[in-house]
Design a protein around this motif. Sequence first.
Motif, PDB file in Angstrom:
ATOM      1  N   MET A  76       0.827  -1.213   0.000  1.00  0.00           N
ATOM      2  CA  MET A  76       0.000   0.000   0.000  1.00  0.00           C
ATOM      3  C   MET A  76       0.859   1.260   0.000  1.00  0.00           C
ATOM      4  SD  MET A  76      -2.819   1.262  -0.303  1.00  0.00           S
ATOM      5  CE  MET A  76      -4.151   0.127  -0.106  1.00  0.00           C
ATOM      6  N   LEU A  77       1.972   1.229   0.745  1.00  0.00           N
ATOM      7  CA  LEU A  77       2.823   2.420   0.813  1.00  0.00           C
ATOM      8  C   LEU A  77       3.308   2.819  -0.569  1.00  0.00           C
ATOM      9  CD1 LEU A  77       4.454   4.506   2.382  1.00  0.00           C
ATOM     10  CD2 LEU A  77       6.248   2.809   2.646  1.00  0.00           C
ATOM     11  N   SER A  78       3.863   1.855  -1.308  1.00  0.00           N
ATOM     12  CA  SER A  78       4.405   2.241  -2.607  1.00  0.00           C
ATOM     13  C   SER A  78       3.284   2.572  -3.577  1.00  0.00           C
ATOM     14  CB  SER A  78       5.317   1.153  -3.150  1.00  0.00           C
ATOM     15  OG  SER A  78       4.619  -0.022  -3.346  1.00  0.00           O
ATOM     16  N   ALA A  79       2.137   1.889  -3.475  1.00  0.00           N
ATOM     17  CA  ALA A  79       1.023   2.219  -4.376  1.00  0.00           C
ATOM     18  C   ALA A  79       0.550   3.652  -4.144  1.00  0.00           C
ATOM     19  CB  ALA A  79      -0.123   1.242  -4.176  1.00  0.00           C
ATOM     20  N   LEU A  80       0.460   4.051  -2.865  1.00  0.00           N
ATOM     21  CA  LEU A  80       0.011   5.418  -2.574  1.00  0.00           C
ATOM     22  C   LEU A  80       1.036   6.442  -3.073  1.00  0.00           C
ATOM     23  CD1 LEU A  80      -1.441   5.069   1.016  1.00  0.00           C
ATOM     24  CD2 LEU A  80      -2.681   5.592  -1.055  1.00  0.00           C
ATOM     25  N   LEU A  81       2.325   6.133  -2.868  1.00  0.00           N
ATOM     26  CA  LEU A  81       3.344   7.081  -3.311  1.00  0.00           C
ATOM     27  C   LEU A  81       3.365   7.187  -4.830  1.00  0.00           C
ATOM     28  CD1 LEU A  81       6.206   6.225  -0.840  1.00  0.00           C
ATOM     29  CD2 LEU A  81       4.780   8.233  -0.867  1.00  0.00           C
ATOM     30  N   VAL A  82       3.150   6.043  -5.506  1.00  0.00           N
ATOM     31  CA  VAL A  82       3.093   6.074  -6.969  1.00  0.00           C
ATOM     32  C   VAL A  82       1.916   6.920  -7.435  1.00  0.00           C
ATOM     33  CG1 VAL A  82       2.563   4.619  -8.955  1.00  0.00           C
ATOM     34  CG2 VAL A  82       4.350   3.955  -7.405  1.00  0.00           C
ATOM     35  N   THR A  83       0.773   6.798  -6.737  1.00  0.00           N
ATOM     36  CA  THR A  83      -0.386   7.608  -7.103  1.00  0.00           C
ATOM     37  C   THR A  83      -0.096   9.094  -6.924  1.00  0.00           C
ATOM     38  OG1 THR A  83      -1.716   5.818  -6.247  1.00  0.00           O
ATOM     39  CG2 THR A  83      -2.854   7.852  -6.761  1.00  0.00           C
ATOM     40  N   ALA A  84       0.515   9.440  -5.783  1.00  0.00           N
ATOM     41  CA  ALA A  84       0.843  10.850  -5.557  1.00  0.00           C
ATOM     42  C   ALA A  84       1.804  11.348  -6.627  1.00  0.00           C
ATOM     43  CB  ALA A  84       1.456  11.019  -4.170  1.00  0.00           C
ATOM     44  N   TYR A 254      11.709   7.623   1.374  1.00  0.00           N
ATOM     45  CA  TYR A 254      11.060   6.313   1.245  1.00  0.00           C
ATOM     46  C   TYR A 254      12.085   5.205   1.437  1.00  0.00           C
ATOM     47  CZ  TYR A 254       9.388   2.166  -1.156  1.00  0.00           C
ATOM     48  OH  TYR A 254       9.069   0.870  -1.464  1.00  0.00           O
ATOM     49  N   SER A 255      13.297   5.379   0.873  1.00  0.00           N
ATOM     50  CA  SER A 255      14.296   4.319   0.992  1.00  0.00           C
ATOM     51  C   SER A 255      14.746   4.146   2.438  1.00  0.00           C
ATOM     52  CB  SER A 255      15.500   4.645   0.121  1.00  0.00           C
ATOM     53  OG  SER A 255      15.071   5.016  -1.147  1.00  0.00           O
TER      54      SER A 255
END
Lengths: 497, 140
Positions: A76-84, A254-255
Amino acid sequence: MINLLILPIIIPFVTAVILIFFQKNIVIQRWISTIAAAGGLTASIILVRTVYHEGIQTLNLGSWEAPFGITLVSDMLSALLVTATSLITLCCILFSFQSIGKERERSFYYPVVQFLVVGVNGAFTTGDIFNMFVFFEVMLMSSYVLLVIGGTKIQLRESIKYILVNITSSALFVIAVAYLYSIVGTLNMAHISQRIAEVDQPAILTVLAVLFLIVFGLKGAIFPLFFWLPGAYYAPPAPIMALFGALLTKVGVYSILRTYTLFFYHDTGFTHELLTVLSLITVILGSIAAIAYKDMKKIVIYNIIIAIGVITYGIGAMNADALTGSVFYLIHDMIIKAVLFLLVGLIVSITGSSDYTKFSGLLKHYPLLGWSFFISVLALAGIPPLSGFVGKILIVNGGFSKGDIVGALIILMSSLFVLYSLMRVFINGFWGDPAGSMKKPELKIGSMLFPIIILVISSISYGFFSEWMNMYITQAVEVLIDPAVYIDAVLGNTQTS
Amino acid sequence: MKINDVILETVTKIVVFIILTVAVYLFFSGHNSPGGGFIGGLVLASAFVLLLLAFDIETIQKGIPFDFKRVAALGVFIAVTTGLGAIVFGQPFLTQAFSAFNLPYFGETELATITLFEAGVALAVVGVVVSIILSISEDV
């Protein structure tokens, strides 16, 4: 469709390649990049829904099983960041039409922006530490080009510094990965985590944790590694500045978040304490610098550094509240920094100066611009119904429950400095004698303000519907608190190392 | 005074074909022995560089009328498309396929889609190297 999670990487990649063939035809370039950015946004929203309903999505590239091939992992974290990221890219591209200038548009501006998105989305999505390095390089090389495109004197000077710093940090990244590989013998992030749990944190892993902190701290600008950022972000034009300010440093953060929750969570005494202290110094120095300047760009740039410190403080605290807060604040900060840089760029192109004492009374001529600036400043500072509030209150809460009262108070105090630093711009530049500025009828203000309004509205609704967003963010934090969820999703339950 | 470099030009005309042959050999040998798209592309580019050293830019561009930036873009496009092919068949991205064919002249030959990917890599390398050298030399 199993390839869903690669679409936010592939769509901009293919688009970038196609755009190179239309180098001279600006109109086609604009259309294609807008459609592709909208497509990327749609794909990433579908991805968020899929991850929400079906759990973590993984894709073994080339059909090779998990620890042996490259795995892309979309939690979910990376999906949300990709959306943003996709949302911000769309708005920055729309803003570029009127502001970036024909000369730059002809020199591969739109393809390079798409390559930047490939790098950022890839770094958010990858499940392989060396693949992450490669996506970092894709992102950094595009940012070198974006920094220097146009070739003014200040851009050339700053890009030399920026490239020098980033090449150094990339070399350190390779060295860190080499050390890690010599200890655990694998590059898949889930598998690394599993192996580290088995070897039970010998001292070399603490050294590695600090080395990774130096690497990602250089990318993400924490104290004492943020020296390159103020100059480099000052040089390029507004939409590029917005892309940099919203995306690049956040990939570093993020990293840190990923490695410190997935790899180095066994012996947190030294590493996380170090991260906490460094982020508090980052916040303090950023606050001092943000109120020291009378230049709007500088103020916003130092506000990036403050926000980085706040987020990494949440990572250092390492409890459920603080991590939730960090994720909330990370997404909020990406959006709001893009808004602020675009607004500052618009104000500079109206008034011709980035020094806010040089103009006044702008609210009389541009009310919509003025009030969006006002709202975004309040959101940045964290005034309750707006987007910055929930994240910061959770981070502060996490700090208190850890018993770190001084740290939590410093985070709280920093909000005042943030508010003061930008409210000065509003009071001096937008209020006061309307004769201090004038309307510029030749500027197509509507089409430039439109993407800003989209971002402001998403920021406001992010704050108002934070209860609804919380369902998603809770799911993102579950993975951060319990790495076993991530490992199971990638390697499967049957996997024995 | 015009320098007469007839020896250089004549030797270049012969050597370029040897280099091109080696490049193609390296490209196809990559699957089972050292070589592959990157090295093949670099050697291919070195043939163009040798031509540029022996002759001038205008002559070369008349003989090889490519825009090398587009060659690089085409290479990347081919490489991505081979990955996208897997998506069409419902496989994970970049899944490669191979199979043995009975070709008229070569006999039993194994053909793999990875060769197309490597062809993309080679074109990208050639395009990038020649673009760099051309754009540096134009300003002087």
